[in-house]
Scaffold this motif. Structure first.
Motif, PDB file in Angstrom:
ATOM      1  N   UNK A   1      10.695  -3.210 -10.394  1.00 45.88           N
ATOM      2  CA  UNK A   1       9.386  -2.750 -10.842  1.00 45.88           C
ATOM      3  C   UNK A   1       8.830  -1.744  -9.846  1.00 45.88           C
ATOM      4  N   UNK A   2       7.835  -1.011 -10.272  1.00 46.36           N
ATOM      5  CA  UNK A   2       7.216  -0.016  -9.410  1.00 46.36           C
ATOM      6  C   UNK A   2       6.645  -0.665  -8.152  1.00 46.36           C
ATOM      7  N   UNK A   3       6.082  -1.842  -8.282  1.00 49.47           N
ATOM      8  CA  UNK A   3       5.525  -2.548  -7.122  1.00 49.47           C
ATOM      9  C   UNK A   3       6.615  -2.839  -6.092  1.00 49.47           C
ATOM     10  N   UNK A   4       7.819  -3.180  -6.560  1.00 45.48           N
ATOM     11  CA  UNK A   4       8.933  -3.424  -5.639  1.00 45.48           C
ATOM     12  C   UNK A   4       9.313  -2.153  -4.888  1.00 45.48           C
ATOM     13  N   UNK A   5       9.368  -1.052  -5.599  1.00 41.55           N
ATOM     14  CA  UNK A   5       9.710   0.221  -4.961  1.00 41.55           C
ATOM     15  C   UNK A   5       8.656   0.642  -3.943  1.00 41.55           C
ATOM     16  N   UNK A   6       7.395   0.430  -4.289  1.00 37.76           N
ATOM     17  CA  UNK A   6       6.325   0.774  -3.354  1.00 37.76           C
ATOM     18  C   UNK A   6       6.378  -0.109  -2.109  1.00 37.76           C
ATOM     19  N   UNK A   7       6.725  -1.379  -2.291  1.00 42.12           N
ATOM     20  CA  UNK A   7       6.855  -2.270  -1.150  1.00 42.12           C
ATOM     21  C   UNK A   7       8.010  -1.830  -0.250  1.00 42.12           C
TER      22      UNK A   7
END
Length: 134
Positions: free
Chosen positions: A45-51
């Motif tokens: 997910x985008x949140x994983x990539x941002x993390x």
């Protein structure tokens, strides 16, 4: 007296490098943990990539600090901007309008700060012959 000062500085620098090494190891561990989590749930997910991007910036900050002995203030600002974006993406549905506005304003303020700092570095650099670090 000079020997004591030199020994104190060397001791503190050693502690500094040990802590930087611990930060780097902890960040690498967190990256591995996040990648294993993505494999376990079989989705990214985008949140994983941002993390992962936040972790990457922390590692880059450690490397930059080790190489130059200086910590550019822009790097923590970049991390803060990405962290706010991640927070906004993850929790937007549960936020009221004022919280979304506050986070958005904070992000714009941080980005403006980066621009001002970068402009200052380009237009008003430190003179090469003076040492401002002491």
């Amino acid at each position: 007296m000079h020997r004591i000062k030199h020994a104190s500085i060397q001791s503190l620098k050693s502690i500094e490098y040990i802590v930087l090494f611990i930060i780097a190891l902890a960040t690498i561990f967190a990256i591995c943990e996040e990648i294993m989590h993505m494999f376990a749930i079989r989705t990214v997910e985008l949140a994983d990539l941002l993390l992962l991007f936040i972790y990457l910036e922390v590692l880059a900050m450690v490397v930059n600090y080790i190489e130059s002995g200086k910590l550019p203030i822009r790097m923590p600002l970049y991390i803060a901007i990405v962290a706010l974006a991640r927070y906004l993406i993850l929790d937007m549905k549960g936020m009221d309008d004022w919280r979304i506005l506050a986070i958005s304003f904070s992000t714009i303020l941080l980005a403006s700060t980066v621009i001002v700092i970068r402009w200052g570095q380009l237009k008003m650099p430190y003179p090469k012959n003076q040492d401002y670090d002491s």
